[in-house]
Design a protein around this motif. Structure first.
Motif, PDB file in Angstrom:
ATOM      1  N   LYS A 111      17.930  32.330  -8.964  1.00 47.60           N
ATOM      2  CA  LYS A 111      17.901  33.527  -8.117  1.00 47.60           C
ATOM      3  C   LYS A 111      19.232  33.760  -7.413  1.00 47.60           C
ATOM      4  CE  LYS A 111      12.933  33.248  -7.189  1.00 47.60           C
ATOM      5  NZ  LYS A 111      11.882  33.071  -6.150  1.00 47.60           N
ATOM      6  N   HIS A 134      11.502  21.920 -11.950  1.00 47.64           N
ATOM      7  CA  HIS A 134      10.780  22.210 -10.717  1.00 47.64           C
ATOM      8  C   HIS A 134       9.366  22.695 -11.004  1.00 47.64           C
ATOM      9  CE1 HIS A 134       9.665  24.493  -7.035  1.00 47.64           C
ATOM     10  NE2 HIS A 134      10.273  23.502  -6.433  1.00 47.64           N
ATOM     11  N   GLU A 135       9.216  23.457 -12.055  1.00 47.03           N
ATOM     12  CA  GLU A 135       7.907  24.038 -12.368  1.00 47.03           C
ATOM     13  C   GLU A 135       6.968  23.048 -13.053  1.00 47.03           C
ATOM     14  OE1 GLU A 135       8.735  27.442 -14.729  1.00 47.03           O
ATOM     15  OE2 GLU A 135       9.295  28.715 -13.037  1.00 47.03           O
ATOM     16  N   ARG A 181      10.191  17.702  -8.958  1.00 45.08           N
ATOM     17  CA  ARG A 181       9.981  18.746  -7.939  1.00 45.08           C
ATOM     18  C   ARG A 181      10.045  18.165  -6.529  1.00 45.08           C
ATOM     19  NH1 ARG A 181       6.020  21.049 -10.139  1.00 45.08           N
ATOM     20  NH2 ARG A 181       4.283  19.950  -9.197  1.00 45.08           N
ATOM     21  N   GLN A 220      15.024  25.025 -13.107  1.00 45.51           N
ATOM     22  CA  GLN A 220      13.766  25.765 -12.988  1.00 45.51           C
ATOM     23  C   GLN A 220      12.631  25.088 -13.751  1.00 45.51           C
ATOM     24  OE1 GLN A 220      14.002  29.890 -14.093  1.00 45.51           O
ATOM     25  NE2 GLN A 220      11.943  30.345 -13.377  1.00 45.51           N
ATOM     26  N   LEU A 235      16.770  25.862  -3.688  1.00 46.31           N
ATOM     27  CA  LEU A 235      15.811  26.232  -4.727  1.00 46.31           C
ATOM     28  C   LEU A 235      16.183  27.558  -5.379  1.00 46.31           C
ATOM     29  CD1 LEU A 235      12.370  25.180  -3.195  1.00 46.31           C
ATOM     30  CD2 LEU A 235      13.813  23.948  -4.821  1.00 46.31           C
ATOM     31  N   ASP A 236      16.771  28.481  -4.613  1.00 46.74           N
ATOM     32  CA  ASP A 236      17.223  29.738  -5.211  1.00 46.74           C
ATOM     33  C   ASP A 236      18.311  29.487  -6.238  1.00 46.74           C
ATOM     34  OD1 ASP A 236      15.439  31.226  -3.774  1.00 46.74           O
ATOM     35  OD2 ASP A 236      16.900  32.005  -2.331  1.00 46.74           O
ATOM     36  N   SER A 240      16.695  27.755  -9.342  1.00 53.32           N
ATOM     37  CA  SER A 240      15.861  28.653 -10.136  1.00 53.32           C
ATOM     38  C   SER A 240      16.654  29.773 -10.787  1.00 53.32           C
ATOM     39  CB  SER A 240      14.766  29.258  -9.249  1.00 53.32           C
ATOM     40  OG  SER A 240      15.343  30.124  -8.282  1.00 53.32           O
ATOM     41  N   GLY A 284      19.914  28.124 -12.307  1.00 57.00           N
ATOM     42  CA  GLY A 284      18.764  28.133 -13.196  1.00 57.00           C
ATOM     43  C   GLY A 284      18.547  26.870 -13.984  1.00 57.00           C
TER      44      GLY A 284
END
Length: 244
Positions: free
Chosen positions: A47, A15-16, A22, A12, A41-42, A45, A9
């Motif tokens: 995930k 990236h956003e 990004r 995140q 990316l998971d 972020s 995380g």
């Protein structure tokens, strides 16, 4: 810097909200997806938890360090010299132009496989065999040799055997050399976990230290416009501005 701990995380927000970061993260993700079939990316972020997956943890650390470095560069903050420790040595070499983002991503993943969760040292033979097909280009920015503590100057490429030994040993040993090196620089910018989300504060500190800053890089991908403001003290009068 910044190898230990869970990087889940951490990227995140970058990236956003930051197009430059990004683009870097997605290139690293594509390389790892194609080569290993796993999602960077998971992990970035949040995930996917990476604390127990050294491959993903070190690939994430590398990708985030490269993303923050690229973001700083877009703000006009470019290094005069680079030093690093642990997984940061791979990101440092990429920043110095030794290899591209994708090659560094796979090296970081391999480092995770070989060193495990503790980031300890691994067998030199394993490292050298993995680097046989990796081309090390001459550095474009002075880069600290983690083994000798000397700077590799632009135009010279890192020695394959000593560089690989430095990159894949414990971060504590290379950090000690980095801390003792005479860098000859007045402003040190650390690229680590705290840089994510704090890059604006870091940029402000760099500006306070006297370095030139490209403010337009702070607003990449955003719709901004200049407005006129009073050129004198407010003198207890209220001024209202519409937010666009």
């Amino acid at each position: 810097s910044g190898e230990a701990g869970d990087w889940s995380g951490k990227g995140q927000a970058l990236h956003e909200s930051e197009p430059v970061a990004r683009a870097v993260l997605e290139r690293c993700h594509a390389a790892l997806r194609e080569n290993r079939g796993i999602s960077l990316l998971d992990a970035i972020s949040g995930k996917a938890q990476v604390a127990d997956d050294p491959l993903l943890m070190q690939a994430s650390a590398y990708a985030l360090q490269c993303a923050v470095t690229a973001l700083f560069s877009s703000l006009g903050i470019s290094p005069g010299a680079i030093c690093a420790s642990g997984i940061g040595e791979i990101a440092a070499a990429q920043a110095a132009g030794v290899f591209d983002l994708e090659t560094g991503t796979l090296l970081a993943a391999r480092r995770g496989e070989l060193t495990g969760n503790d980031g300890g040292e691994c067998a030199p033979g394993d490292v050298e065999s993995y680097l046989e097909d990796v081309s090390l280009a001459p550095v474009q920015v002075p880069l600290l040799d983690g083994m000798s503590g000397r700077m590799i100057q632009p135009g010279a490429a890192p020695d394959r055997s000593t560089w690989s030994a430095s990159v894949f040993r414990s971060p504590e040993s290379s950090e000690a050399l980095a801390n003792s090196a005479d860098l000859g620089e007045r402003t040190i910018v650390e690229v680590g976990p705290e840089s994510d989300g704090g890059h604006v504060r870091s940029a402000a500190k760099v500006y306070e230290a006297g370095l030139a800053l490209d403010f337009s890089g702070l607003f990449a991908g955003e719709a901004r416009r200049r407005i006129s403001v009073p050129g004198y003290p407010f003198q207890r009068r209220s001024f209202w501005f519409d937010r666009v």
